[in-house]
Design an enzyme around this catalytic site. Structure first.
Site, short mmCIF file in Angstrom:
data_model
loop_
_atom_site.label_atom_id
_atom_site.label_comp_id
_atom_site.label_asym_id
_atom_site.label_seq_id
_atom_site.Cartn_x
_atom_site.Cartn_y
_atom_site.Cartn_z
N CYS A 118 0.81 -1.21 0.00
CA CYS A 118 0.00 0.00 0.00
C CYS A 118 0.84 1.27 0.00
O CYS A 118 0.30 2.37 0.01
CB CYS A 118 -0.95 -0.04 1.19
SG CYS A 118 -1.92 -1.55 1.14
N GLU A 120 0.48 5.46 13.20
CA GLU A 120 0.79 6.66 12.40
C GLU A 120 0.68 7.93 13.25
O GLU A 120 1.46 8.87 13.09
CB GLU A 120 -0.15 6.76 11.19
CG GLU A 120 0.21 7.93 10.28
CD GLU A 120 -0.72 8.07 9.09
OE1 GLU A 120 -1.82 7.48 9.12
OE2 GLU A 120 -0.35 8.79 8.15
#
Lengths: 428, 82
Positions: free
Chosen positions: A172, A323
């Site tokens: 991804c 993240e």
């Protein structure tokens, strides 16, 4: 570390963007996709293919293209290309046209088009033909259609690109890595113009079953349009989507010489690997942090230059938080007030197409001074200490030096961060 | 049951059109697939595979390599349909 970075132009060639193209669950091109994103529309819908019921798949929805590729391409083109290459070709043509079909020697024109999974539609359907009808019915274009570099090869042929055609595969992160690689081709002098992006066409029974088996997919079959909800406390996985995003990259000198309209700048790129786990992110997000720092460093920028983040944020419980931690360590206090958008809440997850589509979103955000919204967040996870742009677009500063950061991460521990400047300002 | 020459020609023209985008009317009896219609060997193999299915015949590789013109293919299929 970043404090020591000189706030001056990097010594290397500036890489500008002169064309953008896309086909996505939100629209058949960049303008319609962007309009839908600003309006906060979801591209997730129930899947109508017979295999969904036949095989009893646990997930019955996805982000299919808003405009089917077969409505755009003539049959003699579509039947020779895997859907992943079809999408890349559609996006590539839009980007090339917007760039004004630059006149460039073939040997100075490169292609970098990535995919996370490759020609899986062709692979699976050819195997079905083999089992049902025997080896004589397996078509001779099966190999060039299923190979993951098929889209890059098709675009090289389409535009006469002879400086090299590449297909970095990093799951991804592929689409962002392709743009980083394309920018590097220009910075290192291998090409003047590079067509770069990512594509994916994997809404099929096998990938759905396999991602579901990892517990990676949202199971909200009853309400597809609310399923992708990055940062919400009830997020339960990503929404599998498809599509492509492609940009035309160009050395600033080349673009200036031909009087091209500059849409933005790839000011810096950072690519790292976690070396931690084949599928799970490093919980502290160390590799992601290093990628963001490297992107800013190459841009000659400081954390305070970042006005907008298009986060990877796929809507998985673990990934979104890793993240957040990485963003905090990369940007520190400068993260406060930065408009963070999780556009996968609308597009779903285009896998190899995600990074390049989101780079296009960053370019549009800087061009228009509007960060796109994050939808479906009804209760923000208290662990998400980000200034998330919720529900409505938000104005962002686009002055000189303003940067957008685009994060993309992939299974395998791949991290790619792009530092993007708008048409009016670059960190240089 | 054997089809007429024209029926087979129409069917071949359709397959060539779908494979290459060439207009159906350009597929004429005396045209060579490679020299006149500019069809490469991979596309030709695809056309043969589709023709086998469409016309219910088998065209072995050792025969298909000798089929140079549209007429060759039409005649072969007609004979194979017997």
């Amino acid at each position: 570390m970043s404090e020591q970075t000189p706030r001056s132009a990097p010594a290397s060639t500036a890489v500008v963007v002169t064309g953008m193209g896309a086909t996505t669950p939100l629209g058949g091109d960049v303008p319609s996709t962007w309009e839908a994103a600003l309006a906060g529309r979801s591209g997730a819908r129930p899947l109508t293919m017979p295999f969904v019921e036949e095989l009893g798949l646990p997930v019955t929805f996805g982000g299919t293209l808003a405009v089917p590729a077969t409505d755009v391409l003539p049959k003699h083109e579509s039947k020779k290309l895997d859907p992943s290459a079809q999408y890349a070709l559609i996006a590539g043509r839009e980007a090339w046209a917007q760039a004004g079909a630059p006149e460039v020697e073939g040997e100075r024109l490169g292609v970098v088009v990535a995919t996370g999974i490759g020609g899986v539609t062709t692979l699976i359907s050819a195997y079905d033909v083999l089992r049902e009808k025997g080896p004589r019915r397996v078509l001779p274009l099966t190999v060039p259609m299923l190979m993951p570099n098929g889209a890059a090869g098709a675009l090289a042929i389409e535009f006469g690109a002879q400086a090299g055609a590449h297909s970095p595969a990093s799951a991804c992160a592929s689409g962002a890595e392709a743009i980083a690689y394309g920018a590097e081709m220009i910075r290192t002098g291998r090409a003047d113009v590079v067509i770069a992006g990512g594509t994916e066409a994997a809404i099929l029974a096998l990938p759905i079953a396999a991602f579901a088996s990892m517990h990676a997919l949202s199971l909200r079959n009853d309400t597809p349009e609310t399923a992708s909800r990055p940062y919400d406390v009830t997020r339960d996985g990503f929404v599998l989507a498809e599509g492509a995003g492609v940009v035309v990259l160009e050395s600033e000198a080349h673009a200036t010489a031909r009087g091209a309209r500059v849409l933005g700048t790839i000011a810096g790129a950072g690519i790292t690997s976690d070396a931690h786990h084949i599928a799970a992110p490093d919980p502290a997000g160390l590799g992601a942090t290093r990628a963001m720092r490297a992107a800013l460093q190459q841009a000659g920028a400081q954390p305070s230059d970042v006005v907008h983040v298009n986060a990877h944020a796929t809507s998985t419980p673990v990934g979104d938080l890793a993240e957040v931690a990485a963003l905090r360590s990369a940007l520190g206090g400068a993260l406060d007030g930065v408009a963070v958008s999780a556009t996968k809440s609308m597009t779903g997850h285009l896998l190899g197409g995600a990074g390049s589509l989101e780079a296009i979103f960053c370019l549009k955000a800087l061009e228009e001074g509007l960060a796109p919204p994050t939808i479906n967040v009804t209760e923000l996870d208290p662990q998400v200490d980000l200034d998330v742009v919720l529900d409505e677009p938000r104005k962002i500063s686009t002055g000189s030096g303003a940067l957008a950061l685009n994060n993309s991460f992939g299974f395998g521990g791949h991290n790619a961060a792009l530092a993007i400047a708008g048409p009016t300002g670059s960190a240089a | 049951m054997a089809q007429s020459e024209n029926e087979i020609l129409d069917g071949i023209a359709e397959l060539v059109n779908e494979e290459t985008g060439l207009p159906k009317e350009s597929v004429e009896m005396d045209k060579s697939f490679t020299d006149d219609l500019d069809i490469d060997s991979l596309s030709m193999t695809s056309i043969v595979v589709h023709a086998e299915e469409k016309f219910g015949v088998t065209i072995p590789d050792e025969d298909s390599k000798n089929l140079r013109t549209v007429r060759d293919v039409v005649a072969y299929i007609q004979q194979a349909q017997g």
